[in-house]
Design an enzyme around this catalytic site. Sequence first.
Site, mmCIF file in Angstrom:
data_model
loop_
_atom_site.group_PDB
_atom_site.id
_atom_site.type_symbol
_atom_site.label_atom_id
_atom_site.label_comp_id
_atom_site.label_asym_id
_atom_site.label_seq_id
_atom_site.Cartn_x
_atom_site.Cartn_y
_atom_site.Cartn_z
ATOM 1 N N ARG A 140 0.599 12.530 -9.067
ATOM 2 C CA ARG A 140 1.335 11.444 -8.815
ATOM 3 C C ARG A 140 2.246 10.827 -9.434
ATOM 4 N NH1 ARG A 140 -2.550 7.163 -7.575
ATOM 5 N NH2 ARG A 140 -4.874 8.071 -8.853
ATOM 6 N N GLU A 157 0.704 -0.524 -0.429
ATOM 7 C CA GLU A 157 -0.076 -0.197 0.070
ATOM 8 C C GLU A 157 0.980 1.619 0.210
ATOM 9 O OE1 GLU A 157 -1.911 1.335 -0.589
ATOM 10 O OE2 GLU A 157 -4.219 0.885 1.012
ATOM 11 N N ASP A 158 0.455 1.919 -0.603
ATOM 12 C CA ASP A 158 0.724 3.083 -0.115
ATOM 13 C C ASP A 158 0.681 4.052 0.497
ATOM 14 O OD1 ASP A 158 -2.110 3.918 -1.140
ATOM 15 O OD2 ASP A 158 -1.909 5.089 -2.316
ATOM 16 N N ASP A 180 -3.901 5.509 6.333
ATOM 17 C CA ASP A 180 -5.156 6.815 6.676
ATOM 18 C C ASP A 180 -5.900 6.739 7.861
ATOM 19 O OD1 ASP A 180 -6.040 9.148 6.818
ATOM 20 O OD2 ASP A 180 -7.211 8.961 4.709
ATOM 21 N N PHE A 221 -2.812 16.282 3.967
ATOM 22 C CA PHE A 221 -3.177 15.073 2.977
ATOM 23 C C PHE A 221 -1.423 15.515 1.789
ATOM 24 C CE2 PHE A 221 -4.773 14.418 -1.459
ATOM 25 C CZ PHE A 221 -5.767 13.307 -1.234
HETATM 26 P P1 IMP Z 1 -7.555 4.486 4.231
HETATM 27 O O1 IMP Z 1 -8.448 3.778 3.978
HETATM 28 O O2 IMP Z 1 -8.673 5.869 4.689
HETATM 29 O O3 IMP Z 1 -6.821 3.928 4.833
HETATM 30 O O4 IMP Z 1 -7.616 5.551 2.901
HETATM 31 C C1 IMP Z 1 -6.565 4.509 2.363
HETATM 32 C C2 IMP Z 1 -6.274 5.136 0.476
HETATM 33 O O5 IMP Z 1 -7.195 6.359 0.726
HETATM 34 C C3 IMP Z 1 -4.605 4.951 0.326
HETATM 35 O O6 IMP Z 1 -4.895 3.853 -0.147
HETATM 36 C C4 IMP Z 1 -4.743 6.318 -0.764
HETATM 37 O O7 IMP Z 1 -5.061 5.744 -2.213
HETATM 38 C C5 IMP Z 1 -6.228 7.364 -0.271
HETATM 39 N N1 IMP Z 1 -5.661 7.892 0.621
HETATM 40 C C6 IMP Z 1 -5.403 8.654 2.061
HETATM 41 N N2 IMP Z 1 -4.826 8.981 2.437
HETATM 42 C C7 IMP Z 1 -4.555 10.017 1.449
HETATM 43 C C8 IMP Z 1 -3.578 11.104 1.410
HETATM 44 O O8 IMP Z 1 -2.308 12.039 2.419
HETATM 45 N N3 IMP Z 1 -3.066 11.390 -0.513
HETATM 46 C C9 IMP Z 1 -3.514 10.326 -1.138
HETATM 47 N N4 IMP Z 1 -4.451 9.826 -0.667
HETATM 48 C C10 IMP Z 1 -4.830 9.389 0.497
HETATM 49 MG MG MG Z 2 -5.868 6.832 -3.776
#
Ligand code: IMP
Ligand code: MG
Length: 179
Positions: free
Chosen positions: A164, A98-99, A102, A151
């Site tokens: 990206r 995963e990148d 969050d 963010f």
């Molecule tokens: P989560 O389900 O809230 O943990 O979100 C995960 C996904 O939201 C990541 O795989 C990202 O694609 C996107 N995301 C969460 N935070 C960021 C950010 O700061 N910048 C860009 N994408 C984000």
């Molecule tokens: Mg995304």
Amino acid sequence: MREDILEIMITSDEIAEKTSELGKLISHDYAGKNPLLVCILKGSSVFMADLLRTIDIECNIDFMCVSSYGSATESSGMVKIIKDLDTNIQDRHVIIVEDILDSGVTLFFLLELLKDRKPKSLDVCTLLSKPTRRIREVPVKYKGMDIEDEFVVGYGLDYNEKYRNLKDVCILKPDIYAK
Ligand code: IMP
Ligand code: MG
């Protein structure tokens, strides 16, 4: 594009250093186990490509695309599979790449889904994590670094599909989100 950036949070050199540490750990932990690295599109594509080349043991790769409904900067808790794996993961050692972690909603959902397919092991490798944002607790075996609740874009991460291709992880100017 550069004029939209407020500041660089993590430089490409710092990312490369962390990525190589993670690759070494994975190479050590999974030697002889032929792990399957699962890249979560699209954000993780850049990290995956770099991480992969720091791993020096036999491994396979596959891709999954999920989308969490919501606004551009907030996840809603609903996750939809856009592209599933091509690989049968039963009895495989699986590492989700995963990148950024969050709220944890996306990974929580994915882990539940993949667990049902009976992998031999299932773990997470994420480049970035925002611990203060967590709604769902997600076990992370490999983590590049924790960041503040900001963010970020670049190094695969987007805002409305833009940025990206920036090589560093950056913070956008606040007026970009207001547009
Ligand atoms: P989560 O389900 O809230 O943990 O979100 C995960 C996904 O939201 C990541 O795989 C990202 O694609 C996107 N995301 C969460 N935070 C960021 C950010 O700061 N910048 C860009 N994408 C984000
Ligand atoms: Mg995304």
